[in-house]
Design a protein around this motif. Structure first.
Motif, PDB file in Angstrom:
ATOM      1  N   LYS B 121       8.147  -5.211  -0.890  1.00  0.00           N
ATOM      2  CA  LYS B 121       7.512  -3.895  -0.893  1.00  0.00           C
ATOM      3  C   LYS B 121       6.057  -4.080  -1.326  1.00  0.00           C
ATOM      4  O   LYS B 121       5.699  -5.099  -1.915  1.00  0.00           O
ATOM      5  CB  LYS B 121       8.215  -2.983  -1.902  1.00  0.00           C
ATOM      6  N   GLU B 122       5.257  -3.069  -1.058  1.00  0.00           N
ATOM      7  CA  GLU B 122       3.834  -3.176  -1.400  1.00  0.00           C
ATOM      8  C   GLU B 122       3.634  -3.494  -2.891  1.00  0.00           C
ATOM      9  O   GLU B 122       2.782  -4.302  -3.255  1.00  0.00           O
ATOM     10  CB  GLU B 122       3.105  -1.890  -1.015  1.00  0.00           C
ATOM     11  N   GLU B 123       4.453  -2.849  -3.728  1.00  0.00           N
ATOM     12  CA  GLU B 123       4.360  -3.096  -5.174  1.00  0.00           C
ATOM     13  C   GLU B 123       4.580  -4.574  -5.497  1.00  0.00           C
ATOM     14  O   GLU B 123       3.937  -5.140  -6.376  1.00  0.00           O
ATOM     15  CB  GLU B 123       5.412  -2.265  -5.921  1.00  0.00           C
ATOM     16  N   VAL B 125       4.038  -7.095  -3.494  1.00  0.00           N
ATOM     17  CA  VAL B 125       2.872  -7.858  -3.033  1.00  0.00           C
ATOM     18  C   VAL B 125       1.781  -7.790  -4.104  1.00  0.00           C
ATOM     19  O   VAL B 125       1.198  -8.796  -4.492  1.00  0.00           O
ATOM     20  CB  VAL B 125       2.343  -7.310  -1.692  1.00  0.00           C
ATOM     21  N   LYS B 126       1.551  -6.585  -4.613  1.00  0.00           N
ATOM     22  CA  LYS B 126       0.518  -6.422  -5.650  1.00  0.00           C
ATOM     23  C   LYS B 126       0.836  -7.284  -6.856  1.00  0.00           C
ATOM     24  O   LYS B 126      -0.035  -7.957  -7.410  1.00  0.00           O
ATOM     25  CB  LYS B 126       0.424  -4.954  -6.075  1.00  0.00           C
ATOM     26  N   LYS B 140      -7.560  -4.151  -0.895  1.00  0.00           N
ATOM     27  CA  LYS B 140      -6.790  -3.384   0.082  1.00  0.00           C
ATOM     28  C   LYS B 140      -6.486  -4.202   1.343  1.00  0.00           C
ATOM     29  O   LYS B 140      -5.345  -4.272   1.789  1.00  0.00           O
ATOM     30  CB  LYS B 140      -7.525  -2.092   0.450  1.00  0.00           C
ATOM     31  N   ILE B 143      -3.804  -6.822   0.716  1.00  0.00           N
ATOM     32  CA  ILE B 143      -2.442  -6.282   0.648  1.00  0.00           C
ATOM     33  C   ILE B 143      -1.964  -5.888   2.055  1.00  0.00           C
ATOM     34  O   ILE B 143      -0.842  -6.206   2.445  1.00  0.00           O
ATOM     35  CB  ILE B 143      -2.391  -5.079  -0.331  1.00  0.00           C
ATOM     36  N   ASP B 144      -2.862  -5.253   2.813  1.00  0.00           N
ATOM     37  CA  ASP B 144      -2.511  -4.889   4.197  1.00  0.00           C
ATOM     38  C   ASP B 144      -2.128  -6.128   4.999  1.00  0.00           C
ATOM     39  O   ASP B 144      -1.147  -6.104   5.752  1.00  0.00           O
ATOM     40  CB  ASP B 144      -3.696  -4.204   4.893  1.00  0.00           C
ATOM     41  N   MET B 147       1.320  -7.378   3.985  1.00  0.00           N
ATOM     42  CA  MET B 147       2.361  -6.464   4.466  1.00  0.00           C
ATOM     43  C   MET B 147       2.561  -6.624   5.972  1.00  0.00           C
ATOM     44  O   MET B 147       3.670  -6.537   6.481  1.00  0.00           O
ATOM     45  CB  MET B 147       1.993  -5.007   4.142  1.00  0.00           C
TER      46      MET B 147
END
Ligand code: FES
Ligand code: FES
Lengths: 287, 152
Positions: B121-123, B125-126, B140, B143-144, B147
């Protein structure tokens, strides 16, 4: 620059202890390296003139997490990542796992160890407050002897502990509670990642109906080293839970910490924040 | 001087070097692999990230003796037969590279995450890149890009 040094990678605890006992030179344990290598790199006095670095990362005995009837036993070289991913720890030591997840960043957690954290004993060692409320004991061994003592007694001052140059912490032993304890860990850092914590608190309590049967409180970062608050705990034990009680307890705690520190430039910020976060933590735990 | 053998980018190599050198120094100075960068040298920036047995670690905090017998992957080992790795391609596509100083470390952290968890999930990845600082992109695009890898 890292000065010239000797380097060794023992495969057993015995071998490591023998190396540590090499006379006439400065022998040091190397575990995750996140304090030792940075310390050497920055020319820190605490890490100067090391003759032999003993890398304990090839010793399987120090890497396990097990449990028996009375204790959960964490090997002396378990990393934060290994702890966080371990099923026993996740189930039985939630405060410690929570604290471990806030340490540094992923690269650091993949290397840094729980034991290294308290052997270095920086005021901001995140794993210390949870270990203290869990009443952790540690097992220390040297070539010819061994001893076990409460972590609380082992930590003596900022960057100071009772460890002797020829000793290795081989286990952390956490007594299993026979009743249900509820608790939480809180950390306030300046930046989100790699935040060196500025306030960290751990609370573990046994609640019986509307009373605090037993409470354990520990702090880190706001006190010179992680510590428990026996007077406060005694005062709170047996008291009926009410909003006033929790507020009063938070106030007493803030007063204690102010006294322990003397007043510092950051106190005008820290003390009210501390009082409020501690109150919220108490509320959550006793809810 | 001691001889140290380890697996680097899927090849066993042996080097002769002193024990007071960091993996980072050996990679850059001895082996000419300058994709691994030195930023802070104290474990805060992640520019020196490599994978040690599939885990993201800071090569500025590892002494060379510690990698004996282990597997090390650097950014140079990621592409195969001259073709970029999918994570690298997505970084290009999303403009996730500006000055590029953080990029090798960033890509290896992303790669380690995807290896363990192919659809994060994005979280997540962060969380996986909290140890990699970037002064340029604002994160940004990075992260993109990561994803997007999960979408194939
Ligand atoms: S150079 Fe290693 S973390 Fe910054
Ligand atoms: S692209 Fe410049 S630091 Fe990340």
């Amino acid at each position: 620059m890292i000065p010239e040094l000797q380097f060794s990678r023992p495969k057993t605890i015995r071998e490591a202890l023998n190396l540590l006992a090499t006379p006439g030179q400065n022998n040091r344990i190397l575990a995750g390296g996140t304090d030792v290598i940075t310390g050497i790199q920055m020319g820190s006095k605490r890490f100067s003139r090391i003759d032999l670095l003993i890398d304990i990362n090839q010793i399987p005995e120090l890497k396990t997490i097990t449990e028996n009837k009375a204790h959960i036993i964490i090997g002396g070289n378990v990393t934060f990542t290994e702890l966080i991913e371990n099923p026993i720890a996740r189930q039985k030591l939630p405060l410690l796992v929570k604290a471990a997840s806030t340490v540094g960043n992923l690269q650091i957690r993949n290397r840094a160890t729980l034991t290294g954290n308290f052997v270095n004993n920086a005021p901001c060692a995140d794993s210390v407050p949870p270990l203290l409320v869990y009443d952790a004991l540690i097992k220390i061994e040297s070539q010819n002897s061994g001893r076990e003592l409460p972590l609380q007694d082992f930590l003596t001052g900022t960057y100071k502990t009772l460890i002797k140059p020829n000793e290795l912490v081989t286990e952390i032993r956490i007594p299993k509670a026979d009743t249900e304890l509820r608790g939480d860990f809180y950390k306030l850092g300046r930046r989100k990642s790699v935040a060196i914590s500025r306030i960290s608190l751990a609370v573990l309590a046994q609640i019986e109906e509307d009373k605090i049967k037993e409470i354990r409180i520990a702090s880190g970062a706001v006190t010179p080293i992680g510590e428990r608050f026996p007077d406060l705990e005694k005062w709170a034990n047996g008291q009926k839970i009410s909003d006033e009680l929790l507020k009063l307890l938070a106030k007493k705690m803030a007063e204690k910490i102010t006294k322990a520190n003397g007043l510092r430039w950051s106190s005008t910020y820290k003390i009210p924040v501390l009082q409020q976060t501690f109150y919220q933590l108490l509320k959550k735990v006793t809810d | 001087m001691p001889k140290i053998t380890f697996n680097l980018n899927n090849k066993d190599i042996t080097i002769t070097t002193a024990y007071n050198r960091r993996l980072l120094d050996v990679l850059r100075e001895e082996l000419g692999l300058t994709g691994t960068k030195e930023g802070c040298a104290i474990g805060e920036c992640g520019a020196c990230t490599v994978l040690l047995n599939d885990q993201a670690v800071n090569s500025c905090l590892l002494l060379i003796g510690q990698v004996e017998g282990q597997n090390v992957l650097t950014i140079e080992g990621l592409s195969t037969k001259g073709e970029l790795h999918p994570v690298q391609k997505k970084f290009l596509k999303h403009g996730a590279v500006q000055c590029g100083f953080c990029t090798p470390g960033m890509i290896l952290s992303a790669h380690a995450l995807l290896h363990k968890n192919p659809s994060p999930k994005e979280e997540e990845v962060k969380e996986a890149i909290t140890g990699n600082l970037c002064r340029c992109t604002g994160y940004k695009q990075i992260i993109d890009a990561v994803m997007d890898v999960t979408k194939g």
